[in-house]
Design a protein around this motif. Structure first.
Motif, short mmCIF file in Angstrom:
data_model
loop_
_atom_site.label_atom_id
_atom_site.label_comp_id
_atom_site.label_asym_id
_atom_site.label_seq_id
_atom_site.Cartn_x
_atom_site.Cartn_y
_atom_site.Cartn_z
N LYS A 2 0.84 -1.19 0.00
CA LYS A 2 0.00 0.00 0.00
C LYS A 2 0.88 1.26 0.00
CE LYS A 2 -3.64 -2.52 2.36
NZ LYS A 2 -4.44 -2.66 3.60
N PRO A 3 0.34 2.38 -0.45
CA PRO A 3 1.21 3.55 -0.69
C PRO A 3 1.72 4.30 0.53
CG PRO A 3 -1.06 4.04 -1.27
CD PRO A 3 -1.01 2.57 -1.00
N TYR A 4 1.09 4.13 1.72
CA TYR A 4 1.49 4.93 2.87
C TYR A 4 1.74 4.06 4.11
CZ TYR A 4 -0.11 8.93 0.14
OH TYR A 4 -0.27 9.86 -0.85
N ALA A 5 2.50 4.64 5.04
CA ALA A 5 2.75 3.98 6.33
C ALA A 5 3.14 5.05 7.34
CB ALA A 5 3.87 2.94 6.20
N PHE A 6 3.00 4.71 8.61
CA PHE A 6 3.36 5.65 9.68
C PHE A 6 4.49 5.07 10.53
CE2 PHE A 6 -0.97 6.93 8.68
CZ PHE A 6 -0.90 8.33 8.76
N GLY A 7 5.41 5.95 10.89
CA GLY A 7 6.48 5.58 11.83
C GLY A 7 6.33 6.42 13.09
N VAL A 8 6.48 5.78 14.25
CA VAL A 8 6.28 6.45 15.53
C VAL A 8 7.49 6.20 16.42
CG1 VAL A 8 4.81 6.62 17.58
CG2 VAL A 8 3.79 6.09 15.35
N ASP A 9 7.99 7.27 17.03
CA ASP A 9 9.07 7.17 18.00
C ASP A 9 8.53 7.68 19.34
OD1 ASP A 9 11.42 7.04 19.41
OD2 ASP A 9 12.52 8.46 18.18
N LEU A 10 8.24 6.73 20.23
CA LEU A 10 7.59 7.05 21.50
C LEU A 10 8.64 7.37 22.55
CD1 LEU A 10 4.57 4.67 22.10
CD2 LEU A 10 4.90 6.82 23.27
N LYS A 16 7.29 11.44 18.42
CA LYS A 16 7.52 11.86 17.03
C LYS A 16 6.78 10.90 16.10
CE LYS A 16 12.03 11.88 17.79
NZ LYS A 16 12.10 12.06 19.24
N ILE A 17 6.09 11.44 15.12
CA ILE A 17 5.32 10.64 14.17
C ILE A 17 5.66 11.08 12.76
CG2 ILE A 17 3.02 9.86 13.47
CD1 ILE A 17 1.98 10.73 16.21
N GLY A 18 5.83 10.12 11.87
CA GLY A 18 6.12 10.43 10.48
C GLY A 18 5.14 9.72 9.55
N LEU A 19 4.64 10.44 8.55
CA LEU A 19 3.86 9.84 7.48
C LEU A 19 4.80 9.61 6.30
CD1 LEU A 19 1.28 9.01 5.92
CD2 LEU A 19 0.94 11.45 5.41
N PHE A 20 4.92 8.37 5.87
CA PHE A 20 5.83 8.00 4.79
C PHE A 20 5.07 7.45 3.60
CE2 PHE A 20 8.53 7.91 8.48
CZ PHE A 20 9.82 8.16 8.03
N GLN A 21 5.59 7.68 2.41
CA GLN A 21 5.22 6.86 1.27
C GLN A 21 6.04 5.57 1.38
OE1 GLN A 21 6.34 9.68 -1.81
NE2 GLN A 21 4.17 10.07 -2.29
N THR A 22 5.50 4.48 0.94
CA THR A 22 6.21 3.21 1.08
C THR A 22 7.36 3.09 0.08
OG1 THR A 22 4.41 2.18 -0.19
CG2 THR A 22 4.37 1.92 2.20
N THR A 23 7.54 4.10 -0.74
CA THR A 23 8.76 4.19 -1.55
C THR A 23 9.94 4.65 -0.69
OG1 THR A 23 8.17 6.47 -2.13
CG2 THR A 23 7.51 4.73 -3.68
N GLU A 57 -7.01 14.84 7.72
CA GLU A 57 -6.50 16.07 7.12
C GLU A 57 -6.06 15.86 5.68
OE1 GLU A 57 -2.36 18.52 7.64
OE2 GLU A 57 -3.40 18.00 9.50
N ARG A 58 -5.50 14.68 5.40
CA ARG A 58 -4.98 14.38 4.06
C ARG A 58 -5.93 13.48 3.25
NH1 ARG A 58 0.20 15.37 2.55
NH2 ARG A 58 1.48 16.55 4.03
N SER A 59 -7.14 13.27 3.78
CA SER A 59 -8.16 12.46 3.09
C SER A 59 -7.66 11.06 2.78
CB SER A 59 -8.61 13.16 1.80
OG SER A 59 -9.15 14.44 2.10
N LEU A 60 -6.97 10.44 3.75
CA LEU A 60 -6.48 9.08 3.61
C LEU A 60 -7.39 8.12 4.38
CD1 LEU A 60 -2.65 9.62 4.24
CD2 LEU A 60 -3.84 9.53 2.04
N THR A 61 -7.53 6.91 3.87
CA THR A 61 -8.27 5.86 4.56
C THR A 61 -7.33 4.71 4.87
OG1 THR A 61 -8.93 4.89 2.45
CG2 THR A 61 -10.45 6.48 3.46
N TRP A 62 -7.76 3.83 5.76
CA TRP A 62 -6.87 2.74 6.19
C TRP A 62 -6.53 1.78 5.07
CZ3 TRP A 62 -4.00 3.17 10.20
CH2 TRP A 62 -4.42 3.93 11.31
N ASP A 63 -7.34 1.74 4.02
CA ASP A 63 -7.04 0.80 2.94
C ASP A 63 -5.87 1.25 2.06
OD1 ASP A 63 -8.32 2.87 1.66
OD2 ASP A 63 -9.88 1.63 0.72
N VAL A 64 -5.33 2.46 2.32
CA VAL A 64 -4.11 2.88 1.61
C VAL A 64 -2.91 2.95 2.56
CG1 VAL A 64 -5.39 4.15 -0.15
CG2 VAL A 64 -4.58 5.35 1.90
#
Length: 326
Positions: A2-10, A16-23, A57-64
């Motif tokens: 899928k095109p997106y993923a989240f990285g979290v540093d607790l 810290k949270i990052g929104l990444f493209q899976t590229t 905010e970015r109009s993303l759904t969990w299926d992406v």
């Protein structure tokens, strides 16, 4: 994938949270407060709420969204169970289970010790690229270490592999470490340890002039003074390098990584911190790994979110390999 993923540093101070493209491209990063009241009971809910808000905010759904990777400051076993996390107030907690109770739509959730995650991040897009095994050491309030072998995080039987900050380097020490033991590496080579060493050196040389006698002593002022030729400051870094070099020689005897990565707040001093470690490592090291390269971390505070996302990619690769075997 899928095109997106989240990285979290607790972290204990902030999340810290990052929104990444899976590229591999970091689309956006942001920080939320770490609420530690009531033993950190709201931390995971806050993370899930922050991710949901960003998706809206970015109009993303969990299926992406491929999933969420997370680094936490404590030992983590293979199934994502945290074996006590003092900085967050957690006892034993299965993080994937707790997060899925909050948001069942998250298909993949990978959890690792924060330094292990940062190590993967540095190997992916930082100072340790093009290596498949590395040991990363973070120097700051404490000393952390991440171990990656054959591109896989090594956690040990209880999730505590890499806790080199609590390696005993002085069995004659009479002051307790924060862990309750005596003579841990962290007592001498963390930021507070370095300051304590500086104070001892100044006491040993009462008549010797030093820039360290003027103002507050910090790792930064110690390194700055050493660069200016201050003898006391140079002695402090020499003692630091000797202990760190010996400790990493022991690590190399066990892990034999392709590269050592030095990171954390203190590593911002660059070669002032790196050179004494490397000098003593080469003096004490077994010939077979004496020339192991040392590099400085390059991703800074973002290493954790990069590495957390990378764990998801590795899981996808593993699933694809299992499907081919079938």
């Amino acid at each position: 994938m899928k095109p997106y993923a989240f990285g979290v540093d607790l972290g204990g101070n902030a999340i810290k949270i990052g929104l990444f493209q899976t590229t591999g491209n970091l689309v956006e990063k942001w920080t939320i407060p770490a609420r530690l009241e009531d033993h950190g009971s709201q931390l995971l809910a806050d993370v899930v709420d922050a991710i949901r808000a960003k998706m809206a905010e970015r109009s993303l759904t969990w299926d992406v969204v491929e999933g969420v990777g997370m680094g936490v400051p404590g030992p983590v076993d293979q199934d994502g169970t945290v074996m006590r996390c003092v900085n967050l107030g957690w006892d034993i907690l299965n993080v994937p289970q707790a997060v899925r109770e909050l948001e069942p739509a998250i298909e993949k959730l990978k959890v690792a010790n924060d330094v292990n995650a940062a190590t993967l991040g540095e190997m992916w897009q930082g100072g340790a690229q093009w290596n498949n095994s590395a040991v990363m050491v973070t120097l700051g309030v404490g000393i952390g270490s991440g171990i990656v072998v054959d591109n896989k995080v090594f956690v040990g039987s209880t999730g505590a592999a890499g806790e080199i900050g609590h390696m005993c380097v002085n069995p004659k020490e009479t002051e307790r470490c924060t862990c309750g033991n005596y003579g841990c590496l962290e007592q001498y080579c963390s930021d507070t340890g370095l300051v304590h060493t500086a104070q001892l050196v100044l006491e040993e040389r009462p008549e010797e002039p030093s820039l360290l006698r003027d103002g507050e002593i910090t790792p930064k002022t110690i390194c700055q003074a050493a660069k200016k030729g201050d003898a006391a400051a140079s002695e402090v870094l020499d003692r630091f390098g000797q202990l760190m070099g010996q400790a990493l020689t022991a690590v190399a005897c066990t892990v034999n990584p392709q590269v050592f990565v030095i990171g954390g707040q203190m590593a911002q001093a660059g070669m002032a911190i790196l050179k004494p470690i490397e000098t003593y490592f080469r003096r004490y090291a077994f010939h077979a790994f004496r020339n192991t390269p040392f590099v400085l971390a390059e991703l800074g505070e973002d290493a954790g979110i990069y590495g957390s996302v990378r764990m998801l990619f590795d899981e996808v690769k593993l699933e694809e390999e299992e499907e081919l075997d079938l």
